[in-house]
Write an enzyme that holds these catalytic residues in place. Structure first.
Site: not given
Length: 579
Positions: A142, A217-218, A238-241
């Protein structure tokens, strides 16, 4: 009298001139900032194109020299077999590297997932220590993983042209274990989105269907691994990334406990926020690959390079255990209504686990809305978003961020007023708005204490049921492009376990059927608000797309979480790659 009138006239003229000057200065500054942002985007895309050309030339050169190599057979090898053949000498690191490099170049044409070719990887290829657990394995990163000599832009213009001075700790460990990091992959602007688009590199597409998001985000990692262009990658969460891209792209991913792996040297857009823990973890086509990666990273090299990481080596005996498990489960969190495919995936997995001899027990963590709306949103934006917004000065804002930037730019008093006005009709949105106001140090400490108390209450609830692990739905199928940023409530199944700092991983278990897709017409959500409306529309037209479940364990129990994920994977057999 005359002088007084003249002075008054001049004062009025001066005031107007001053106002015009200030307005002109603001316009010029904005224009200058936008010009810089355009220049950054142009340079970033030029470097991206140059990287891809270098990749292609290197691959063509290798193919001319090795015309008999069976690339397709090599690409189908599971990572464990690949490593065995590399260490035995049956396969050369060069054959593996250039085969995956060629595949990455090829799949990038349809997904736009690669941002940079890490050109010195060819040197690492020749120097990789043979005794390493990942000897000769190409690994994608990433873009936030700092790599010496390369930008980690996060899709923000202010980071373009700012190459890292050194590798981050986990990249150093990968190299010491013989791995060959070879590409950086795309992220949403700022990484605070579960879509994947930014003004520098553009939109990344889902490899299963180009009109769908790969998640974020990944997202670049999900798209690259999901289309077979990398055998192993690293993401952050950090939230599901890690979990969103893994689920949307039909691969496996693990979010460990926040401090199980080193975050030293990672690039971010907000530093110092610790209320909701960031994690980094592996993404791959199967669970065995995740376990091998974690085992390779949890070594003396890591504990020496970053002494702040607990020296806990990988516990093979826990991962390989076969005793029956006590599994808690829930079909819905009563916050985000599961799609028909999500619910079916959970039920079918539960039934297979029961048939295999495991005990399944209904279990729902307490007070989920409070954990989401007060603790998670409040923890992430305790300064009202001020630190986050600093990254956007003079920059363009990508559509994937939805209305987040607009909301964060509102004055605190207006957020409060808007929250009160919206509460009767849109209680979820109102609660998030209210939590995104700046806090004093005293209130931040109180919030952090509340997070710890909530965590302890869920652990007590878990222990009272004598659970080993937890099975939950995972959002899916993939949403339409540009919709995740407007369906914020849908992060409920993932961000809860960032707030709790529990390890959590996702495993694909099925694909959307025509019946699942037809039943989406009846989907209403629990609140009927804008988030539910957008979610319903965004998950339609998804026949054949992968759907996952989420596996959760208590803090520091990554090996048990992986063992459970492996069990689920062995019982469920979905299609592994997009056709």
């Amino acid at each position: 009298m005359v002088l007084s009138e003249v002075w008054t006239t001049l004062s009025g003229v001066s005031g107007v001139c001053l106002a015009c000057s200030l307005l002109s200065a603001a316009v010029v500054l904005r224009w200058t900032g936008r010009q810089k942002a355009r220049g950054a985007a142009t340079r970033a895309r030029q470097k991206q194109r140059a990287s891809l050309e270098t990749m292609d030339k290197a691959v063509q050169r290798f193919r001319l020299q090795n015309p008999d190599l069976d690339s397709e057979a090599l690409l189908t090898l599971p990572l464990l077999q690949l490593v065995q053949k590399l260490q035995s000498g049956e396969l050369s690191p060069e054959a593996v590297f250039f085969t995956y490099l060629g595949k990455a170049w090829e799949v990038n044409k349809g997904t736009n997932c690669v941002t940079s070719y890490l050109t010195d990887c060819e040197t690492q290829l020749s120097q990789a220590p043979r005794q390493g657990l990942l000897y000769g394995v190409p690994v994608s990163l990433k873009e936030c993983f700092s790599y010496k000599g390369h930008d980690s832009t996060l899709g923000l213009s202010l980071n373009e042209g700012m190459p890292s001075e050194s590798d981050c700790v986990v990249v150093q460990v990968l190299k010491l274990q013989g791995a060959v990091p070879f590409v950086h992959t795309n992220v949403p602007q700022s990484m605070l989105s579960f879509d994947c688009s930014n003004p520098l590199f553009g939109q990344t597409m889902n490899p299963w269907k180009s009109s769908k998001s790969p998640g974020g985000s990944s997202g670049g990692e999900g798209a690259l691994i999901g289309s077979g262009g990398s055998p192993l990658g690293l993401g952050t969460d950090i939230g599901g990334s890690i979990r969103f891209p893994s689920a949307f792209c039909g691969i496996c991913g693990l979010k460990p406990t926040g401090n199980r792996l080193s975050k030293s040297g990672l690039k971010g857009c907000v530093y110092g926020q610790t209320a909701v823990q960031l994690s980094l973890g592996p993404m791959a086509r199967d669970v065995e690959s995740l376990a091998l990666c974690l085992k390779a990273l949890l070594c003396e090299h890591l504990f020496t390079l970053d002494p702040t990481v607990p020296p806990l080596p990988f516990r093979e005996e826990v991962y390989r255990s076969s005793r029956p498990l006590r599994v808690g489960y829930y079909e819905t969190d009563n916050y985000t209504m599961p799609s028909p495919a999500m619910r079916r995936a959970l039920i079918e997995t539960k039934q297979r686990l029961e048939a295999a001899g495991h005990t399944l027990i209904p279990f729902l963590p307490n007070n989920i809305p409070y954990a989401l709306e007060v603790l998670s949103a409040g923890g992430l934006f305790s300064d009202g978003g001020r630190s986050f917004l600093q990254n956007f000065k003079g920059d363009f804002v990508d559509p994937c961020l939805g209305d987040l930037i607009l909301i964060l730019r509102l004055p605190s008093w207006f957020k409060r007023l808007l929250s009160l006005l919206l509460k009767p009709l849109f209680p979820r949105l109102a609660a998030f708005l209210n939590s995104m106001r700046p806090r004093s140090a005293e209130k931040l400490w109180k919030l952090q204490h509340e997070i710890e108390m909530y965590r302890q209450s869920v652990i007590a609830q878990w222990k009272a049921m004598n659970l080993d692990v937890l099975l939950t739905p995972m959002l899916g199928p993939a949403l339409d492009l540009n919709t995740p940023g407007r369906a914020t409530g849908a992060i409920s199944y993932t961000v809860l376990y960032n707030c709790l700092d529990f390890p959590a991983g996702v495993v694909p278990v099925t694909t959307v059927t025509a019946e699942d897709d037809a039943q989406m017409e009846l989907y209403k959500g629990y609140f009927g608000d804008i988030w539910d409306i957008i979610l319903k529309k965004a998950m339609k037209n998804s026949v054949g797309l992968p759907v996952a479940v989420q596996c959760v364990a208590l803090p520091w129990q990554e090996e048990l979480c992986l063992r459970f994920m492996r069990e689920v994977e062995q019982l469920m057999t979905p299609q592994k790659q997009p056709s």
